[in-house]
Every structure is written in C-alpha cells, then in structure tokens.
Motif scaffolding. Structure first.
Motif, PDB file in Angstrom:
ATOM      1  N   VAL A 198      -4.317   4.662   2.675  1.00  0.00           N
ATOM      2  CA  VAL A 198      -3.652   3.343   2.937  1.00  0.00           C
ATOM      3  C   VAL A 198      -3.555   2.920   4.229  1.00  0.00           C
ATOM      4  N   VAL A 199      -3.332   3.940   5.364  1.00  0.00           N
ATOM      5  CA  VAL A 199      -3.483   3.205   6.838  1.00  0.00           C
ATOM      6  C   VAL A 199      -4.922   2.701   7.130  1.00  0.00           C
ATOM      7  N   ASN A 200      -6.061   3.320   6.600  1.00  0.00           N
ATOM      8  CA  ASN A 200      -7.317   2.838   7.037  1.00  0.00           C
ATOM      9  C   ASN A 200      -7.388   1.568   6.248  1.00  0.00           C
ATOM     10  N   HIS A 213       2.222  -4.547   3.588  1.00  0.00           N
ATOM     11  CA  HIS A 213       3.362  -3.719   3.786  1.00  0.00           C
ATOM     12  C   HIS A 213       2.884  -2.205   3.408  1.00  0.00           C
ATOM     13  N   LEU A 214       3.275  -1.097   4.092  1.00  0.00           N
ATOM     14  CA  LEU A 214       3.090   0.408   3.838  1.00  0.00           C
ATOM     15  C   LEU A 214       4.417   1.152   3.297  1.00  0.00           C
ATOM     16  N   VAL A 215       4.153   1.910   2.315  1.00  0.00           N
ATOM     17  CA  VAL A 215       5.103   2.962   2.021  1.00  0.00           C
ATOM     18  C   VAL A 215       4.642   4.202   2.042  1.00  0.00           C
ATOM     19  N   VAL A 216       5.119   5.003   3.306  1.00  0.00           N
ATOM     20  CA  VAL A 216       4.475   6.291   3.320  1.00  0.00           C
ATOM     21  C   VAL A 216       5.510   7.142   3.820  1.00  0.00           C
ATOM     22  N   PRO A 217       5.447   8.523   2.978  1.00  0.00           N
ATOM     23  CA  PRO A 217       6.663   9.511   3.713  1.00  0.00           C
ATOM     24  C   PRO A 217       6.257   9.966   5.039  1.00  0.00           C
ATOM     25  N   LEU A 218       7.052  10.122   5.849  1.00  0.00           N
ATOM     26  CA  LEU A 218       7.033  10.422   7.209  1.00  0.00           C
ATOM     27  C   LEU A 218       7.828  11.592   7.472  1.00  0.00           C
ATOM     28  N   LEU A 275       0.967  -1.320  -0.084  1.00  0.00           N
ATOM     29  CA  LEU A 275       0.203  -0.018  -0.108  1.00  0.00           C
ATOM     30  C   LEU A 275       0.855   1.343  -0.007  1.00  0.00           C
ATOM     31  N   VAL A 276       0.765   2.118  -0.901  1.00  0.00           N
ATOM     32  CA  VAL A 276       1.668   3.243  -1.133  1.00  0.00           C
ATOM     33  C   VAL A 276       0.559   4.504  -1.024  1.00  0.00           C
ATOM     34  N   GLU A 311      -2.529   5.277  -3.694  1.00  0.00           N
ATOM     35  CA  GLU A 311      -3.303   6.405  -3.116  1.00  0.00           C
ATOM     36  C   GLU A 311      -3.004   7.378  -4.466  1.00  0.00           C
ATOM     37  N   GLY A 312      -4.271   8.196  -4.846  1.00  0.00           N
ATOM     38  CA  GLY A 312      -4.065   8.960  -6.215  1.00  0.00           C
ATOM     39  C   GLY A 312      -3.718  10.550  -5.583  1.00  0.00           C
TER      40      GLY A 312
END
Length: 323
Positions: free
Chosen positions: A43-45, A60-65, A8-9, A143-144
């Motif tokens: 993506v978190v939801n 797996h999550l790819v997220v800017p933090l 999930l990105v 995610e768009g």
C-alpha cells in the motif's frame, strides 16, 4: 470539483535492498556492492505512485505501526508526499523491515521479512469501517494478509455496497485468500500465486493459467503480472495480454505495486477498456523501475513512450517518485 479519495489498507515496511555479486553459501562472508533503503510495502508503494500521478488525489493509509516515536521518520515521509496516515500504533520498538538480497550474476532476489508489529484485528476492522462511514471514498484497496480481517471487512455492509474495492493476491503462501477474490470488484495477482493455485503437475503456460484463473469465479476485473515479458489484464471479463517494455533497471521491487496503482487510477477515472488500462499500467511500471536509476536522464523512454493515448503520465513522474 470533488477530489477522488482513496483508502489503502495494508502493511508498511522499510525496504533494505542489498546488491551482491552472487548469493552467498552458508558460513561465508560476502561484500555488498550497493545498499538502498526506502519505505515500501504494497500500500505504501501504491500511495507513492498514485501521488506521483496526481497531486489532487486524497490518499489515506491504514497501517499497523510500532510506537509513535519509532514511526516518526515514516510519518514524516508520508507527510512529505501528502498522504494521510491513520496509524494503529503498538508497543513495538522496531519498524518492520524487508531485506531484499539481489544477485547481480543471476538477476534474482531473495526477500526476508521481519515484523513484530501486531497485525490486523477487531480494532483495525472497526477503525476501517469508521473511516468509510465518515468519508466518501472513490476506491478501497486491501493488501492480502489476514484472512479473518479481510473476510469481516469485505462482508461488512459499509464495504460490500462499494463499487470500487480491490484486493492484492500475490503471496504464494496465502492461497486461503482465494475465496475472497469473488467479493471485490478488482483483483491483482502474479504468476507465482497462479502456480500455487493450479495443481503443481499442470504444465500450463502463463496465458493458460491467467485465463483459467479468470474463469474460476474471481472478479471480471483482474490483472496479473509475470515479472518478465508480458502482463495480463481483464476489464469486465475482456482479456488482453500485452508485452512489457524492457527496462534498464535490474531492481524490480515494487513493480507489481506500481502496476496496480496505475490500474486503480485508470479504472477510477473510467478512462478506457482493458487494452488501454494495461498499456497505461505497463508504462507507469516501466517509469517506476527506471526512476530507480541514479541518473534520471539515463531512462531510455522518450517523451512519446511516457504517455498513453488517453491518460498522460506527468513528465516529472520519475522525479516525483524520488521524493
């Protein structure tokens, strides 16, 4: 048996939900009736709902933090629900926040987002492609958000060859993402986005807009939520409209994401056609909203309504969402 692995990105936010008796006028004070904080973002939801549906998924999550220290509580939350995060840390010192102000008298909401975290760039693209090259994913979801990032990812051979790739198209101010809807296997959208897609003077109802959208060249796997009384789904071009069961909860933040998560899960398991998929997703979204009540036992759904015919929803689904 190999575990299904999902990537999930997207972006992560802390949702701060404020209940007010009515929307305030400018230069006035208003007492907040209730305040809720929780981790959110598309993506978190989706990750939360997928985990509540199945303990055996490898998510797996790819997220800017922001900085690692600022992200500590979020990373602890992900570890608690057994979701693997591939973080892209930055120098930002504040976690992105979504302020959701909900008017109790009108049951409407206004959302204000704040983030100074750098969004997707070339580094993120390479990070995603490296993950896909080193893991066998059953499903990829984006995610768009940033068009350049999404276009380069979806055109990359590592992703273009994947069968199960989905894209969220829900923000009405991001119509420039529409051409990408033909590059994925599944599209998730909503009525607000559709209103912007069609010319403003076209006085079409939800059903007409959905069918027009489906026939415009988007993926034949297409799901659209209306936020009120009906949802639309199409698997392999077979369209279905299905009523939504009325919920007691008045807080709808994340409902569309829970619907998308259920569709991903059902399609990934090849559990059925359009009608079965939409029915299952409606039930999951219903339980997602009902789980927000303080007393889980107040949910109006009986044990019969918590399960679809082919894919059971865990009986402790609402409790899992509270973790």
């Amino acid at each position: 048996m190999a575990r299904d692995r999902i990537l999930l990105v997207g972006a992560a936010y802390q949702d701060i939900i404020l209940d007010v008796p009515h929307f305030p006028q400018e230069d006035t004070k208003l007492q907040v009736r209730n305040l809720v904080r929780r981790w959110g973002g598309n993506v978190v939801n989706i990750a939360r709902v997928l985990r509540a549906l199945d303990d055996n998924l490898d998510i797996h999550l790819v997220v800017p933090l922001p900085s690692e220290s600022t992200s500590k509580e979020f990373l602890e939350f992900c570890a608690r629900i057994n979701v693997t995060v591939s973080p892209l840390f930055s120098d930002a010192t504040e976690f992105p926040v979504a302020y959701v102000t909900r008017s109790l008298d009108r049951n409407t909401r206004t959302i204000l987002n704040y983030s100074n975290v750098p969004q997707f760039d070339q580094t993120t693209i390479q990070h995603v492609l490296d993950l896909i090259s080193s893991h066998e994913y059953s499903w990829l979801h984006f995610e768009g958000r940033t068009p350049e990032f999404l276009e380069k990812c979806l055109d990359a051979p590592e992703i273009a060859s994947k069968v199960n790739v989905s894209l969220e198209l829900e923000k009405p101010d991001r119509l420039w993402l529409l051409p990408l809807a033909s590059k994925v296997s599944t599209v998730f959208s909503n009525c607000e986005f559709l209103r912007k897609v069609h010319r403003p003077d076209w006085n079409a109802d939800f059903r007409e807009r959905c069918l027009s959208f489906l026939n415009s060249g988007v993926s034949p796997n297409c799901f659209i939520t209306s936020g009120s009384s009906v949802t639309f789904g199409s698997v392999a071009g077979d369209p279905v409209f299905m009523p939504i069961e009325k919920v007691s909860s008045k807080e709808s933040t994340g409902a569309g994401d829970s619907f998308a998560a259920a569709c991903i899960y059902y399609l990934m398991r090849n559990a059925g056609g359009t009608e079965e998929t939409v029915r299952f997703a409606n039930l999951v979204a219903y339980q997602f909203l009902e789980s927000k009540d303080n007393d889980i036992s107040s949910s109006s759904g009986s044990s019969d309504t918590l399960n679809s015919e082919r894919m059971p929803i865990p009986c402790d689904f609402a409790e899992r969402l509270r973790n």
